[in-house]
Design a protein around this motif. Structure first.
Motif, PDB file in Angstrom:
ATOM      1  N   LYS A   1      -7.002 -20.774  -9.806  1.00  0.00           N
ATOM      2  CA  LYS A   1      -6.296 -20.245  -8.646  1.00  0.00           C
ATOM      3  C   LYS A   1      -4.844 -19.923  -8.999  1.00  0.00           C
ATOM      4  O   LYS A   1      -4.194 -20.631  -9.761  1.00  0.00           O
ATOM      5  CB  LYS A   1      -6.361 -21.245  -7.483  1.00  0.00           C
ATOM      6  N   GLU A   2      -4.343 -18.848  -8.422  1.00  0.00           N
ATOM      7  CA  GLU A   2      -3.001 -18.375  -8.733  1.00  0.00           C
ATOM      8  C   GLU A   2      -1.938 -19.450  -8.467  1.00  0.00           C
ATOM      9  O   GLU A   2      -0.994 -19.622  -9.235  1.00  0.00           O
ATOM     10  CB  GLU A   2      -2.682 -17.120  -7.911  1.00  0.00           C
ATOM     11  N   THR A   3      -2.097 -20.191  -7.370  1.00  0.00           N
ATOM     12  CA  THR A   3      -1.090 -21.190  -7.022  1.00  0.00           C
ATOM     13  C   THR A   3      -1.001 -22.281  -8.079  1.00  0.00           C
ATOM     14  O   THR A   3       0.087 -22.750  -8.416  1.00  0.00           O
ATOM     15  CB  THR A   3      -1.411 -21.834  -5.657  1.00  0.00           C
TER      16      THR A   3
ATOM     17  N   SER B   1       0.753 -24.101  -1.002  1.00  0.00           N
ATOM     18  CA  SER B   1      -0.530 -23.805  -0.371  1.00  0.00           C
ATOM     19  C   SER B   1      -1.460 -23.139  -1.380  1.00  0.00           C
ATOM     20  O   SER B   1      -1.102 -22.129  -2.001  1.00  0.00           O
ATOM     21  CB  SER B   1      -0.313 -22.885   0.836  1.00  0.00           C
ATOM     22  N   ILE B   2      -2.655 -23.706  -1.552  1.00  0.00           N
ATOM     23  CA  ILE B   2      -3.627 -23.184  -2.506  1.00  0.00           C
ATOM     24  C   ILE B   2      -4.643 -22.292  -1.819  1.00  0.00           C
ATOM     25  O   ILE B   2      -5.014 -21.236  -2.332  1.00  0.00           O
ATOM     26  CB  ILE B   2      -4.327 -24.348  -3.227  1.00  0.00           C
ATOM     27  N   GLN B   3      -5.107 -22.712  -0.650  1.00  0.00           N
ATOM     28  CA  GLN B   3      -6.007 -21.890   0.149  1.00  0.00           C
ATOM     29  C   GLN B   3      -5.878 -22.308   1.614  1.00  0.00           C
ATOM     30  O   GLN B   3      -5.507 -23.446   1.889  1.00  0.00           O
ATOM     31  CB  GLN B   3      -7.460 -22.006  -0.331  1.00  0.00           C
TER      32      GLN B   3
ATOM     33  N   GLU C   1      -4.277 -19.325   2.112  1.00  0.00           N
ATOM     34  CA  GLU C   1      -3.238 -18.466   1.557  1.00  0.00           C
ATOM     35  C   GLU C   1      -2.650 -19.133   0.329  1.00  0.00           C
ATOM     36  O   GLU C   1      -2.735 -20.348   0.157  1.00  0.00           O
ATOM     37  CB  GLU C   1      -2.129 -18.223   2.595  1.00  0.00           C
ATOM     38  N   GLU C   2      -2.068 -18.340  -0.548  1.00  0.00           N
ATOM     39  CA  GLU C   2      -1.440 -18.871  -1.745  1.00  0.00           C
ATOM     40  C   GLU C   2       0.052 -18.587  -1.653  1.00  0.00           C
ATOM     41  O   GLU C   2       0.484 -17.447  -1.772  1.00  0.00           O
ATOM     42  CB  GLU C   2      -2.058 -18.253  -2.997  1.00  0.00           C
ATOM     43  N   SER C   3       0.815 -19.652  -1.399  1.00  0.00           N
ATOM     44  CA  SER C   3       2.245 -19.455  -1.161  1.00  0.00           C
ATOM     45  C   SER C   3       2.993 -20.765  -1.373  1.00  0.00           C
ATOM     46  O   SER C   3       2.386 -21.829  -1.533  1.00  0.00           O
ATOM     47  CB  SER C   3       2.483 -18.948   0.268  1.00  0.00           C
TER      48      SER C   3
ATOM     49  N   THR D   1      -4.292 -10.876  -5.057  1.00  0.00           N
ATOM     50  CA  THR D   1      -4.525 -11.979  -5.970  1.00  0.00           C
ATOM     51  C   THR D   1      -5.916 -11.879  -6.579  1.00  0.00           C
ATOM     52  O   THR D   1      -6.842 -11.320  -5.982  1.00  0.00           O
ATOM     53  CB  THR D   1      -4.374 -13.327  -5.243  1.00  0.00           C
TER      54      THR D   1
END
Length: 498
Positions: free
Chosen positions: A191-193, A386-388, A390-392, A424
């Motif tokens: 995951k991007e985060t 935040s991983i899911q 949303e990724e922020s 993403t």
């Protein structure tokens, strides 16, 4: 073609074999991710896919299945038909029984006929964990593990069901494949985060000096699911939340939060630092399990206004089952950076919403300077990742309220990792591309899995013998009240929202 590109081409597989191709994992994760890689032209031209499953289909039947599966995705994104045609042209379908050695000889003959002999092949085990050993042994019986060092095998979590079974599985793997060929996948690491956390920590000098016991009060890692167990009763009622989620996903997130800077962004350098974290976790004695871990099971309740049944009423659940659908635990990392800082991990099903987050709470200021705002009423600073869904990243700091008095309030600084015109990557897209290209940085080495089991095993064994009672929580809640007793101080509470 330059030398670097030649080396890369020689490192990429010619065939990608999917065991369990009609199962949920392949249907909902692997095939859409592989199609997206096709769409962005990241798959090499000579890569072919072999779909293996029990259904008595032909290749044409399989291709129609894939067309139906991808129909909505193609229509919603206006993907050209030629992309789908190119993707479908890569596939062949073989009917196979995982327990039948003849199926593996048929696979070997197919690989030989298509010219894959002597070339790299990926074997992706999108199957029940109970079948891993069977498939590995049958691959050897058909000679598909040779030559050693050539082919790759991808193992989904969970890797074993306790420390002993993980060690047995690893021995079987190493009897047939080298460690460099084994890809133990945990999709959270794609995951991007999670990847951005490495950049956030190690590329920003304003953050890393604060990332230690001198400034951080505690860390929370939450992976909440609103769904129930669906049709996974056969697996889940044996596994439970501790094995299914906390031992792998959450422990991996813990290592990324707590690890030291690696000497280089290379696979073994990253994994060495993660193993150091796991080895530093304070062991939990048998008498301390109750103070360090909580389990519970959901009962009937309501989610998004819809009534849902309790775990005991789910289809195919054993009568009187005490399998936990919620697990929370407290760990201490006894090293120079983190000594004394509690890490609280929790995961559960049938919680209010799908939500995964890393929450870092900082300590209170050491002195009361603002007379109108008592120190004990000042909210602490937080960093929220935040991983899911949303990724922020969010950061909470104090500012002065407008007016004559020196009152403060919390302001949240929000930062999405994406620009407005960016999208993403799905975690499986990242990890599948890494498998194809031979990059093991985001995959788990066995000593990581083994040490994670060593940390969890005392809890697992304690819960196994305590079979008379399990706390409950209503579906649609954030878990049982018992989870609050894990906290070290009264001002620590679970962070449920961004």
């Amino acid at each position: 073609m330059d030398a670097a590109r030649t080396d890369q081409s020689q490192n990429e597989p010619c065939s990608f074999v999917i065991f369990g191709a009609t199962g949920d994992l392949a249907t909902h994760k692997l095939l859409p991710a592989l199609f997206d890689l096709e769409r962005v032209e990241r798959l090499v031209d000579d890569l072919s896919f072999i779909a293996l499953a029990r259904r008595s289909w032909t290749t044409d039947d399989w291709l129609e299945h894939v067309r139906t599966l991808l129909k909505d995705k193609i229509e919603q994104s206006s993907i050209p038909q030629e992309v789908l045609n190119r993707f479908l042209a890569r596939f062949r379908y073989l009917q196979a029984d995982l327990n039948d050695t003849e199926s593996y000889r048929t696979l070997a003959a197919d690989l030989t006929a298509c010219g894959s002999t002597g070339s790299r092949t990926v074997f992706y085990l999108a199957i029940r964990p109970a079948d891993f050993v069977t498939v590995i042994k049958n691959l050897k019986a058909a000679g598909l593990n040779e030559p050693r060092g050539m082919n790759r095998v991808v193992i989904e979590k969970p890797f074993g069901e306790d420390l002993e079974s993980a060690q047995v599985l690893n021995r079987v793997l190493h009897q047939n494949f080298d460690e460099e060929q084994i890809y133990r996948i945990d999709h959270f690491l794609g995951k991007e985060t999670v990847q951005n956390l490495l950049v956030f920590r190690f590329a920003n000098t304003i953050i890393e000096p604060l990332w230690n016991r001198n400034f951080i009060d505690h860390v929370q890692i939450t992976v909440a699911e609103s769904i129930g167990i669906g049709k996974r009763a056969g697996y889940y009622d044996r596994a439970g939340a501790l094995r299914d989620m906390l031992q792998n996903h959450l422990m991996q997130l813990l290592t990324v939060v707590a690890m030291e800077p690696p000497p280089a962004l290379e696979a073994d350098a990253l994994r060495d630092e993660k193993v150091k974290v796991l080895r530093s976790i304070r062991p939990i004695g048998k008498r301390a399990v109750h103070a360090h871990a909580v389990r519970a099971q959901y009962t009937h309740g309501s989610i998004d206004g819809q009534s849902v049944v309790g775990y005991q009423q789910e289809e195919n659940i054993e009568l009187g089952s005490i399998t936990e659908t919620f697990a929370a635990a407290k760990f201490y990392i006894d090293n120079w950076r983190w000594r004394g800082v509690p890490f609280y991990l929790r995961t559960g099903k049938r919680m209010p919403r799908q939500h995964s987050m890393i929450a870092i709470r900082f300590k209170h200021p050491p002195q009361q300077l603002f007379r109108e705002t008592p120190l004990e009423s000042i909210d602490p600073n937080w960093i929220l990742l935040s991983i899911q869904p949303e990724e922020s990243m969010h950061m909470e700091i104090h500012v002065k309220q407008p007016g004559l008095d020196m009152n403060t309030r919390v302001m949240q600084m929000n930062a999405s990792f994406l620009k407005t015109d960016e999208q993403t990557l799905d975690a499986y897209e990242t990890l599948l591309l890494d498998v194809i290209e031979g990059d093991r940085s985001l995959f788990i080495r066995f000593d990581e899995a083994e040490w994670a089991w060593r940390v969890i095993d005392p809890i697992l064994k304690f819960w196994t013998v305590e079979r008379e009672y399990i706390p409950t929580y209503p579906a649609g809640s954030w878990g049982p009240a018992e989870a609050n007793r894990l906290f070290d101080s009264d001002d620590q509470i679970w962070r449920n929202e961004l």
